[in-house]
Structures are given as structure tokens and as C-alpha cells.
Motif scaffolding. Sequence first.
Motif, PDB file in Angstrom:
ATOM      1  N   VAL A 211       2.357   2.412  -6.724  1.00 59.64           N
ATOM      2  CA  VAL A 211       1.074   1.998  -7.067  1.00 59.64           C
ATOM      3  C   VAL A 211       0.838   1.937  -8.529  1.00 59.64           C
ATOM      4  O   VAL A 211       0.773   3.007  -9.175  1.00 59.64           O
TER       5      VAL A 211
ATOM      6  N   THR B 261      -9.311   9.711  -7.976  1.00 57.06           N
ATOM      7  CA  THR B 261      -8.539   8.654  -7.496  1.00 57.06           C
ATOM      8  C   THR B 261      -7.076   9.409  -7.163  1.00 57.06           C
ATOM      9  O   THR B 261      -6.424   8.931  -6.360  1.00 57.06           O
TER      10      THR B 261
ATOM     11  N   ARG C 227      -7.129  11.284  -4.041  1.00 57.20           N
ATOM     12  CA  ARG C 227      -7.198  10.311  -2.762  1.00 57.20           C
ATOM     13  C   ARG C 227      -6.107   9.690  -2.586  1.00 57.20           C
ATOM     14  O   ARG C 227      -5.567   9.754  -1.306  1.00 57.20           O
ATOM     15  N   LEU C 228      -5.092   9.290  -3.703  1.00 54.38           N
ATOM     16  CA  LEU C 228      -3.834   8.564  -3.382  1.00 54.38           C
ATOM     17  C   LEU C 228      -3.074   9.740  -3.150  1.00 54.38           C
ATOM     18  O   LEU C 228      -2.047   9.397  -2.305  1.00 54.38           O
ATOM     19  N   LYS C 229      -3.048  10.866  -3.397  1.00 57.83           N
ATOM     20  CA  LYS C 229      -2.118  11.845  -2.960  1.00 57.83           C
ATOM     21  C   LYS C 229      -2.310  12.102  -1.634  1.00 57.83           C
ATOM     22  O   LYS C 229      -1.244  12.208  -0.814  1.00 57.83           O
TER      23      LYS C 229
ATOM     24  N   LYS D 140      -3.149  10.076   0.590  1.00 63.31           N
ATOM     25  CA  LYS D 140      -2.920   8.820   1.016  1.00 63.31           C
ATOM     26  C   LYS D 140      -1.296   8.591   1.329  1.00 63.31           C
ATOM     27  O   LYS D 140      -0.891   8.446   2.224  1.00 63.31           O
TER      28      LYS D 140
ATOM     29  N   VAL E 172       2.743   7.073  -7.903  1.00 60.94           N
ATOM     30  CA  VAL E 172       1.349   6.455  -8.512  1.00 60.94           C
ATOM     31  C   VAL E 172       1.746   6.297  -9.846  1.00 60.94           C
ATOM     32  O   VAL E 172       1.942   7.453 -10.474  1.00 60.94           O
TER      33      VAL E 172
ATOM     34  N   TYR F  20       3.126  11.655  -9.807  1.00 60.94           N
ATOM     35  CA  TYR F  20       2.309  10.906 -10.654  1.00 60.94           C
ATOM     36  C   TYR F  20       3.434  10.574 -11.881  1.00 60.94           C
ATOM     37  O   TYR F  20       3.826  11.242 -12.557  1.00 60.94           O
TER      38      TYR F  20
ATOM     39  N   ILE G 267      -8.534   2.274  -0.713  1.00 61.53           N
ATOM     40  CA  ILE G 267      -7.359   2.807  -0.548  1.00 61.53           C
ATOM     41  C   ILE G 267      -6.575   2.879   0.735  1.00 61.53           C
ATOM     42  O   ILE G 267      -5.381   2.420   1.095  1.00 61.53           O
TER      43      ILE G 267
END
Length: 324
Positions: free
Chosen positions: A6, A20, A23-25, A27, A43, A68, A108
Amino acid sequence: MVKLYVVIPCYNEEEVLPETASRLKDKFAALREQGVITADSRVVFVDDGSKDRTWAMIEEFHRRDPLYMGVKLSRNRGHQNALLAGLYSVRDMADAVISMDADLQDDINAIDRFLEKYREGAQVVYGVRSSRKKDTFFKKFTAEGFYKIMNLMGAEIVFNHADYRLLSNCALNHLFEFKEVNLFLRGIVPMVGFQSDVVYYERAERFAGESKYPLKKMIAFAFEGVTSLTIKPIRFIISIGVFMLVVSIAMLLYFLIRHFGGHTVTGWTSLIVSIWTLGAIQLISIGVIGEYIGKIYLETKERPRFIIETFLKDEDGKGTEKTV
Ligand code: UDP
Ligand code: MG
């Protein structure tokens, strides 16, 4: 399982970045558990020359968690270029790449549906806003006007689709065959072709901080889009010229009738007719010259003339037809 990356362009986003990232983690963890994405999915934050702590935060995320990754641009180059830099940096690293904004306006939870469409065979999946309930009237009016004017001017873009989209690695690689410097992603992606699909999502409000896209940038963006994608505005000149010529012929007839009817002042007919005709001829001439300049402009872009999706060749065929 899909190896998913992403890519997120960030400009002065210190207020939203921690949220952000977390939340991505979550997801990603959920998707991994469901066996949808691989463990080495990532990410990627792209720092577009931020002046605040954005890059320091990205470095920190990267140090703490291999999930990340970070790309830092040498200076602010704008959202499109930052996104492009991110996509370019990760090409061939993933099966599919999703681009989204840092401010959590792009839902997301739509990622699941993006991946579903990808598994169904779509190489490009467009995230389309289902409504703009949360946008101010001004934002809605200017943004929707943007899509309408763009299409009118010849830039074929997907209505209400911003830059929340999934690209397969194959589509991504072909995207980079468009070597133009002013690469307007929303217009170029549809040109790449391939099987595509749409995912609708509710556009949320910006999580924190303020928009990095004031009206001035939006107008510049629209102008960039039109002039970098098409030469249609130049064609307008020819159309206007031809229209003027038709009008001037009609005027000529009208003035001649008036002239022979004796209703006019001496010299007026020839004067007015020459003004109209000359104007029309000049416009058409400029348009014709413009057409050639437009052709040169498009040639300089060296866009691919075609992109081949599949080529069925002898060697790959099973040769079932070959009977002895
Ligand atoms: N952005 C960027 N460089 C810029 C301006 C914006 O990378 O020069 C990023 C920004 O951090 C965000 C995305 O582009 O992730 C969209 O910007 P924003 O949310 O401010 O635009 P809006 O949603 O208001 O149209
Ligand atoms: Mg935003």
C-alpha cells in the motif's frame, strides 16, 4: 495469497500518520490471518518533502516494525509525483499495489473488496466515492465540476475516482511505459487498459489536519490534467474558426441582399464582410498550426502505441489439433 503493497503519499501529515499507520497495521494483520495477503506485504509511506515531523515518524515506524517502508523525496513535488515515486520504487516487489491518501479519507475497509476484485482477475481496480455526504458544498461542487469539465475537455477519467486504486504488478509496469514527465495518473491509468473493476466506498472526513489541496492547487491540477492528456483545446480553435466561416457566409448573403436593396451606407458591406471572413480564416489557420503543434506535443510523449495482454504462440499451445 497476494503480496500487497500500500503506497501512501504524505505531505505534512504528522497529525494523522500514527493513526493511519496503526489502522493499516490492524488491517494487514486481519488480512494475513484470513490468508488473503502474504506476511511480507508492506505499507510504503512517501514523504513529499514535508516540513514537519512526517519523515522522522516514518523512520521511527520503519525501525520498530518491518511492515513499514519509507521513501523520501528531496523536496515537495506534489501529490501526483509523490505517488508516482512510491509506485516506481516498489514496482516488481509486489503482486498488487494499492495507492491511498494518508488522511484516512479513503476507507481502509475497502481493501478487502479491492483484493477480491483482483483475485477475480481485475488488473486495475478503481475506488469510486459512493457519495459526498461529508464534503462541504464547496468541495463537492468544485470536485464534481472538475470531473465534468475534464471529460468535456477530452480527458477521459473515471467519475468520482481519485487516487484510491489497485494496480497489479503487470498494469504497474505498463504504466511506466508512459514516459511523459507530466504524468496525470487518473487519465493515464484508463489508457493502460486491461480488465478493470470498480469498488464503491464512502469517503470519510479528513481524520485530522487540513487539506493540502486548496482551490488554487485544484485548478492548477485540472489545467495540468487537460493540457497533459489531450490536445482537444487546440481543436476547439478550428471548430470556432469553421463556425465563424459559416456565419460569415450567411452574413455575406444577408449583407448582399441589403446592399442590392439599397439599404446600406457605401463601403459598409465590403468592410463588414471582410472583417468576418478574415477573422474566420485567421482562426482556422491558427487552429491548423495548433493541430501540428499538438501532434508534435503528443509525439514527444512517446506513449506506447499498444499494450499486448496475451499472445498465443505455437510453442505455448498444447498442440491438441496436431493428429498424425
Ligand atoms: N499530498 C502530497 N503532496 C502534496 C499535497 C498532498 O503528498 O503536495 C498528499 C497528502 O499528504 C495526502 C494526499 O496527498 O495523503 C491527498 O491530499 P489531501 O488529503 O490534502 O487532499 P484532499 O483530500 O483535500 O483533496
Ligand atoms: Mg484528503
